[in-house]
Design an enzyme around this catalytic site. Structure first.
Site, short mmCIF file in Angstrom:
data_model
loop_
_atom_site.label_atom_id
_atom_site.label_comp_id
_atom_site.label_asym_id
_atom_site.label_seq_id
_atom_site.Cartn_x
_atom_site.Cartn_y
_atom_site.Cartn_z
N ASP A 1 -12.12 22.36 11.46
CA ASP A 1 -12.68 21.95 10.24
C ASP A 1 -13.81 20.74 10.57
OD1 ASP A 1 -11.22 19.92 10.77
OD2 ASP A 1 -10.63 20.09 8.26
N GLU B 1 -3.52 20.97 8.39
CA GLU B 1 -3.05 19.25 8.18
C GLU B 1 -1.88 19.31 6.79
OE1 GLU B 1 -6.75 16.61 7.83
OE2 GLU B 1 -7.65 17.83 9.32
N GLU C 1 -2.31 13.96 16.35
CA GLU C 1 -3.47 12.80 16.05
C GLU C 1 -3.95 11.33 15.79
OE1 GLU C 1 -7.03 14.93 14.15
OE2 GLU C 1 -8.45 13.08 14.79
O1 KIV Z 1 -10.94 20.29 13.48
C1 KIV Z 1 -10.70 19.84 14.12
O2 KIV Z 1 -11.94 19.73 15.24
C2 KIV Z 1 -8.83 19.13 14.15
C3 KIV Z 1 -8.89 18.41 16.13
C4 KIV Z 1 -9.90 17.50 16.89
C5 KIV Z 1 -7.49 18.30 16.58
O3 KIV Z 1 -8.66 19.06 13.66
#
Ligand code: KIV
Length: 317
Positions: free
Chosen positions: A48, A119, A186
């Site tokens: 996202d 998440e 992260e």
């Molecule tokens: O949305 C994204 O690109 C991510 C990555 C940075 C792990 O969640």
């Protein structure tokens, strides 16, 4: 050359058990997906983060399910070997488990994703385990979770204090036990990421989480140096495409204005057969009939063949 086997959740578990690192990058369209797939990445995340790098927003919150499905479909057409993971956008799963199931199902059914990422920690273990039982592989994502930007007070490193570190470790264990096949870590201290990686059975994929994770992920535009202003500590630039793209396009603009392009080599005439290298989009691989996005071969002797733009055919799945 023998084509690489498709990466599955089983491949990734095996990689962890054999101590082989997982390389994951984001992609948002078929062209980039094809290139990163050919480069040998194991996992392509349709993140996202597209809300920022594609749409130009300041965060990921406005991204919708429709947009995620659209980009997943495009990436799936370009990927042959890598596993394609679709990101669950903000508020597509937070309100209820039912919402989460329906929307994860859409990413797989309509977008063609082979797994979904969401998440959040222990609070989402029930959703993760329901999805896994349905047959949808789930990648967790904990630590700095961009969808909780306002709760965190900005994009800040998480898990620095003892209590905060324990909470993230507990979240990782809860997701692992819920059946997540991997977890993105992260923006956390590398010592904590190392501890989590030791503790959980599934592979951990780090971004700003140090070298002790089972794999790494970067936003493809960041690793290619497409955004000159964005220089966080965790990003290593492997190229400076911002400069190279600008230089190439400047040259094109100059040549168009000077009447240098198109020259004889890039024009067709009634008399001469089209040159063998002329394809609608300039790719020799496409012209020879190779690749997922096979645009069909072109017979250079067929008069006018090379000036007919051929449609991109979707890959049979
Ligand atoms: O949305 C994204 O690109 C991510 C990555 C940075 C792990 O969640």
């Amino acid at each position: 050359m023998k084509p690489l086997a498709k990466v599955t959740i089983q491949t990734l578990r095996k990689m962890k058990s054999e101590g082989r690192k997982v390389a994951m990058v984001t992609a948002y369209d078929a062209s980039f997906a094809r290139l990163v797939d050919q480069a040998g990445v194991d996992v392509i995340l349709v993140g996202d983060s597209l809300g920022m790098v594609i749409q130009g927003g300041g965060n990921t919150l406005p991204v919708t399910m429709e947009e995620m499905i659209y980009h997943c479909k495009s990436v799936v057409r370009g990927a042959e070997h890598a596993q394609v993971v679709g990101d669950m956008p903000f508020m597509s799963y937070q309100a209820s488990v039912e919402d989460g199931i329906r929307n994860a199902g859409r990413l797989v059914k309509e977008g063609g994703a082979e797994a979904v990422k969401l998440e959040g920690g222990a609070d989402y273990a029930e959703l993760a385990s329901r999805l896994v039982r349905i047959g949808i592989p789930v990648m967790g994502h904990i630590g700095l979770t961009p969808q909780s930007l306002h709760q965190m007070g900005g994009f800040k490193i998480q898990g620095r204090g003892e209590a905060a570190a324990k909470k993230i470790l507990d979240d990782a264990v809860a997701l692992d036990q819920a059946g997540c096949y991997s977890i993105v870590l992260e923006g956390i201290p590398r010592e904590l990421a190392g501890e989590i990686t030791q503790k959980v059975g599934c592979p951990t994929i780090g971004i700003g989480a140090g070298a002790d994770c089972d794999g790494q992920v970067l936003v493809v535009y960041d690793l290619l140096g497409m955004n000159e202003e964005f220089r966080p500590k965790f990003v290593k630039r492997y190229d400076n495409l911002a400069v190279r793209i600008r230089t190439a396009v400047e040259e094109y603009v100059t040549e168009v204005r000077a009447g240098i392009f198109p020259d004889e080599d890039h024009s067709f005439s009634k008399e001469a057969p089209p040159p063998a290298s002329a394809t609608p989009y300039g790719s020799a691989r496409a012209a020879s009939g190779g690749g997922n996005n096979d645009r069909g071969g072109i017979d250079p002797d067929a008069a006018g063949a090379a000036c007919i733009p051929l449609p991109i055919r979707p890959r049979e799945k």
